[in-house]
Write an enzyme that holds these catalytic residues in place. Structure first.
Site, PDB file in Angstrom:
ATOM      1  N   GLN A  76       0.869  -1.182   0.000  1.00 23.63           N
ATOM      2  CA  GLN A  76       0.000   0.000   0.000  1.00 23.63           C
ATOM      3  C   GLN A  76       0.906   1.232   0.000  1.00 23.63           C
ATOM      4  O   GLN A  76       1.071   1.911   1.005  1.00 23.63           O
ATOM      5  CB  GLN A  76      -0.916  -0.011   1.222  1.00 23.63           C
ATOM      6  CG  GLN A  76      -1.868  -1.205   1.251  1.00 23.63           C
ATOM      7  CD  GLN A  76      -2.751  -1.194   2.485  1.00 23.63           C
ATOM      8  OE1 GLN A  76      -3.677  -0.396   2.597  1.00 23.63           O
ATOM      9  NE2 GLN A  76      -2.455  -2.087   3.421  1.00 23.63           N
ATOM     10  N   LYS A 119      -0.058  -8.990 -17.923  1.00 23.27           N
ATOM     11  CA  LYS A 119      -1.272  -9.513 -17.296  1.00 23.27           C
ATOM     12  C   LYS A 119      -2.142  -8.364 -16.811  1.00 23.27           C
ATOM     13  O   LYS A 119      -1.721  -7.207 -16.756  1.00 23.27           O
ATOM     14  CB  LYS A 119      -0.911 -10.424 -16.120  1.00 23.27           C
ATOM     15  CG  LYS A 119      -0.227  -9.705 -14.959  1.00 23.27           C
ATOM     16  CD  LYS A 119       0.240 -10.679 -13.883  1.00 23.27           C
ATOM     17  CE  LYS A 119       0.897  -9.933 -12.735  1.00 23.27           C
ATOM     18  NZ  LYS A 119       1.459 -10.838 -11.721  1.00 23.27           N
ATOM     19  N   THR A 122      -0.185 -15.452  -2.029  1.00 23.53           N
ATOM     20  CA  THR A 122      -1.095 -16.583  -2.251  1.00 23.53           C
ATOM     21  C   THR A 122      -0.631 -17.461  -3.408  1.00 23.53           C
ATOM     22  O   THR A 122      -1.183 -18.534  -3.617  1.00 23.53           O
ATOM     23  CB  THR A 122      -2.515 -16.082  -2.544  1.00 23.53           C
ATOM     24  OG1 THR A 122      -2.496 -15.307  -3.755  1.00 23.53           O
ATOM     25  CG2 THR A 122      -3.042 -15.228  -1.397  1.00 23.53           C
TER      26      THR A 122
END
Length: 315
Positions: free
Chosen positions: A102, A197, A228
């Protein structure tokens, strides 16, 4: 590698990665500083420095990895304790800098937590930051104290060169990682390719195109973080579809939140190369973990002796 001024240099650690701190101390030939890092009954962080640090140059080894908030608070409370104990300099050695993703506002009413953490650490009393592979290089500018930004590519490149791989191509998983890919490619003498992407939603990536030719090549995807592992696994799958001979992934920070381990285990990734900036949270048969202790140890020694840190990365 003990040195004469060891009594003036102290190294402490929180609970985030004490094994790495011990490795660094062994490399430098120094004992780990004596401190209690625990909790009060109500869950608040309790720090007790059990030796004098007056006039000393102190280094705190503490990545702000999972559990991020606990480790960040330990770092800040320890810095405050050392500041109030009259330490001369307090350097936070944060191999993995949490909240780094962030780093800017992409929509209205969002925080910039990378800047907030920088403010908190300075308020706590740190006088310098040492970190490895920030998610965004501009985070260095969020600090008003010196920042030594080290690069994991030097460690990864050494390992890859020792494997004597043939027909290698370094692949950036997105357009933003080209500089990182180019750095590794230059160190191992290989060309690069780029995966293009898009992200239809947070945590989801869809491969759109490939810039470069990977047919018959041994591909090495280089990135700073595997969380992940969704993007990493999809990228590896796409490379295979474009004709890659094999796919290896090299990532500095193995965050590996659920379901990363399962995804990697079921993927076509031949080997996952990571460093020990943060402890591994799962066991995988195809993971190779490289130590950053020598790199951080050299950086600490150079900072203490006030000599160049950037020379560590001269090719």
């Amino acid at each position: 590698m003990a040195f004469e001024d060891g009594k003036k240099l102290k190294i402490f650690t929180g609970n985030a990665n004490p094994e790495l701190a011990k490795e660094i101390c062994d490399y430098l030939g120094l004992p780990l500083g004596e401190a209690f890092v625990g909790r009060f009954n109500n869950g608040e962080v309790q720090i007790m420095i059990d030796e004098s640090v007056r006039g000393k140059d102190v280094f705190i080894i503490q990545p702000t990895s999972y559990p991020v908030n606990d480790n960040l608070m330990e770092l800040m409370v320890m810095a405050d304790a050392l500041k109030r104990a009259s330490a001369r300099h307090i350097t936070a050695v944060v191999p993995y800098y949490g909240y780094a993703r962030q780093d800017r506002k992409t929509r209205g009413r969002e925080p910039i937590t990378a800047k907030l953490v920088a403010n908190l650490l300075e308020t706590a009393g740190i006088t310098r930051l040492v970190t490895i592979d920030l998610h965004a290089g501009q985070i260095q500018g969020f600090f008003d104290v010196p920042v030594d930004h080290l690069f994991g590519a030097s460690i990864i490149a050494k390992y890859i060169n020792e494997k004597h791989m043939e027909d290698v191509i370094v692949v950036s998983p997105d357009l933003g990682g080209v500089t990182r890919a180019r750095d590794l490619a230059d160190r191992i003498g290989a060309p690069i390719a780029i995966i293009e992407k898009k992200r239809p939603e947070p945590g989801v990536a869809k491969v759109m195109n490939l810039i470069g030719d990977v047919k018959g090549k041994n591909c090495i995807i280089i990135d700073d973080i595997v969380d992940t592992a969704g993007s990493l696994v999809e990228g590896a799958k796409a490379l295979e579809e474009f004709g890659a001979k094999s796919v290896t992934a090299a990532v500095t920070h193995a965050v590996l939140t659920d379901p990363a381990c399962e995804r990697i285990a079921n993927s076509n990734i031949k080997e996952l190369i990571v460093t020990n900036t943060i402890p591994l949270r799962c066991e995988l048969p195809n993971v190779t973990q490289l130590s950053v202790a020598p790199l951080l140890g050299e950086a600490i020694m150079r900072i203490f002796h006030e000599v160049s840190v950037s020379n560590l990365f001269d090719k």
